[in-house]
Design an enzyme around this catalytic site. Sequence first.
Site, PDB file in Angstrom:
ATOM      1  N   ASP A 205       0.793  -1.232   0.000  1.00  0.00           N
ATOM      2  CA  ASP A 205       0.000   0.000   0.000  1.00  0.00           C
ATOM      3  C   ASP A 205       0.830   1.290   0.000  1.00  0.00           C
ATOM      4  O   ASP A 205       0.554   2.221   0.779  1.00  0.00           O
ATOM      5  CB  ASP A 205      -0.964   0.009   1.196  1.00  0.00           C
ATOM      6  CG  ASP A 205      -2.012  -1.083   1.093  1.00  0.00           C
ATOM      7  OD1 ASP A 205      -1.869  -1.967   0.225  1.00  0.00           O
ATOM      8  OD2 ASP A 205      -2.970  -1.082   1.891  1.00  0.00           O
TER       9      ASP A 205
ATOM     10  N   ASP B  92      -4.643  -0.583  -1.790  1.00  0.00           N
ATOM     11  CA  ASP B  92      -6.003  -0.387  -1.328  1.00  0.00           C
ATOM     12  C   ASP B  92      -6.753   0.175  -2.535  1.00  0.00           C
ATOM     13  O   ASP B  92      -6.286   1.134  -3.166  1.00  0.00           O
ATOM     14  CB  ASP B  92      -5.956   0.663  -0.195  1.00  0.00           C
ATOM     15  CG  ASP B  92      -6.652   0.224   1.071  1.00  0.00           C
ATOM     16  OD1 ASP B  92      -6.995  -0.961   1.201  1.00  0.00           O
ATOM     17  OD2 ASP B  92      -6.841   1.096   1.939  1.00  0.00           O
TER      18      ASP B  92
ATOM     19  N   CYS C  37      -1.882  -2.447   7.487  1.00  0.00           N
ATOM     20  CA  CYS C  37      -1.769  -3.386   6.362  1.00  0.00           C
ATOM     21  C   CYS C  37      -0.458  -4.156   6.356  1.00  0.00           C
ATOM     22  O   CYS C  37      -0.429  -5.315   5.945  1.00  0.00           O
ATOM     23  CB  CYS C  37      -2.033  -2.663   5.054  1.00  0.00           C
ATOM     24  SG  CYS C  37      -3.802  -2.239   4.912  1.00  0.00           S
TER      25      CYS C  37
ATOM     26  N   LYS D  51      -6.843  -4.755  -3.420  1.00  0.00           N
ATOM     27  CA  LYS D  51      -7.600  -5.384  -2.328  1.00  0.00           C
ATOM     28  C   LYS D  51      -8.694  -4.453  -1.803  1.00  0.00           C
ATOM     29  O   LYS D  51      -8.620  -3.237  -2.033  1.00  0.00           O
ATOM     30  CB  LYS D  51      -6.666  -5.800  -1.186  1.00  0.00           C
ATOM     31  CG  LYS D  51      -5.959  -4.646  -0.520  1.00  0.00           C
ATOM     32  CD  LYS D  51      -5.007  -5.160   0.548  1.00  0.00           C
ATOM     33  CE  LYS D  51      -4.201  -4.029   1.164  1.00  0.00           C
ATOM     34  NZ  LYS D  51      -5.002  -2.992   1.842  1.00  0.00           N
TER      35      LYS D  51
ATOM     36  N   HIS E  91     -10.475   1.003  -3.133  1.00  0.00           N
ATOM     37  CA  HIS E  91     -11.834   1.034  -2.606  1.00  0.00           C
ATOM     38  C   HIS E  91     -12.842   1.690  -3.545  1.00  0.00           C
ATOM     39  O   HIS E  91     -12.518   2.669  -4.217  1.00  0.00           O
ATOM     40  CB  HIS E  91     -11.866   1.828  -1.297  1.00  0.00           C
ATOM     41  CG  HIS E  91     -11.030   1.273  -0.189  1.00  0.00           C
ATOM     42  ND1 HIS E  91     -10.926  -0.063   0.079  1.00  0.00           N
ATOM     43  CD2 HIS E  91     -10.271   1.905   0.763  1.00  0.00           C
ATOM     44  CE1 HIS E  91     -10.141  -0.243   1.130  1.00  0.00           C
ATOM     45  NE2 HIS E  91      -9.723   0.933   1.559  1.00  0.00           N
TER      46      HIS E  91
ATOM     47  N   HIS F 121     -10.384   7.221   1.347  1.00  0.00           N
ATOM     48  CA  HIS F 121      -8.997   7.102   0.876  1.00  0.00           C
ATOM     49  C   HIS F 121      -8.912   6.024  -0.192  1.00  0.00           C
ATOM     50  O   HIS F 121      -9.732   5.107  -0.225  1.00  0.00           O
ATOM     51  CB  HIS F 121      -8.061   6.744   2.056  1.00  0.00           C
ATOM     52  CG  HIS F 121      -8.380   5.414   2.668  1.00  0.00           C
ATOM     53  ND1 HIS F 121      -9.361   5.246   3.621  1.00  0.00           N
ATOM     54  CD2 HIS F 121      -7.894   4.167   2.434  1.00  0.00           C
ATOM     55  CE1 HIS F 121      -9.447   3.975   3.961  1.00  0.00           C
ATOM     56  NE2 HIS F 121      -8.571   3.285   3.240  1.00  0.00           N
TER      57      HIS F 121
HETATM   58  C1  VGL Z   1      -4.602   0.995   5.575  1.00  0.00           C
HETATM   59  C2  VGL Z   1      -6.064   2.099   6.950  1.00  0.00           C
HETATM   60  C3  VGL Z   1      -7.091   1.930   6.045  1.00  0.00           C
HETATM   61  C4  VGL Z   1      -3.215   0.510   5.321  1.00  0.00           C
HETATM   62  C5  VGL Z   1      -5.621   0.802   4.668  1.00  0.00           C
HETATM   63  O1  VGL Z   1      -2.843   0.345   4.140  1.00  0.00           O
HETATM   64  O2  VGL Z   1      -2.468   0.288   6.295  1.00  0.00           O
HETATM   65  N1  VGL Z   1      -4.845   1.638   6.720  1.00  0.00           N
HETATM   66  N2  VGL Z   1      -6.846   1.272   4.905  1.00  0.00           N
HETATM   67 ZN    ZN Z   2      -8.356   1.233   3.267  1.00  0.00          ZN
END
Ligand code: VGL
Ligand code: ZN
Length: 199
Positions: free
Chosen positions: A20, A62, A145, A106, A64, A81
Amino acid sequence: MPSDASSTTPRAGDALLLVDVQNDFLPGGSLAVPHGDEIIPPLNRLILSFSRRSLPIFATRDWHPAEHCSFREQGGPWPPHCIAGTQGAAFPANLALPHDTAIVSKATTTDEDAYSGFGGTELHYQLRAPGAQRLFVAGLATDYCVLNTVRDALAKGYEVLLLADAIRAVDVRPGDGERAIKEMQELGATLISSTQVAD
Ligand code: VGL
Ligand code: ZN
């Protein structure tokens, strides 16, 4: 920590797993991880080390939908985000990802979140093709993550080398990042520095 340099030199059976590393998790992003940008130079050195040896590089992201369940408006804990296709979800321009990087998206549906790169993805299957069994793990965020990806990797039997200087924590509660590192070590991850990884 391995004492001989040879054990941290990337070799057949290794993969680099970047977790990420996305604009929204970097300073200026919507869910900025403090000092997240500091990991880019070590990441670029790690990428070069793996690519010059033709070893596989995986990058989770990530990814979304706009009304994801983890967002506050939907009752989740986070500001919006990494919405798929936006600049915030993109990898930073100064991250030198090779064109053949395996990108693993993901948490792509409205009603499921995934902190682990193995969660609802083909990552475990994809790592089988190059025969990867030892993972060099780096990225964001240490306490979400990265932690959950490393937990799953160890549970699945991978050896994990965690790049201490190429991870950063959100630290919603002070100390979360340090506790996450301790847990990963207790579970079997080996903490190393990118400076121990041969060029
Ligand atoms: C993450 C918070 C929300 C991460 C992803 O990549 O650590 N943290 N979504
Ligand atoms: Zn996230």
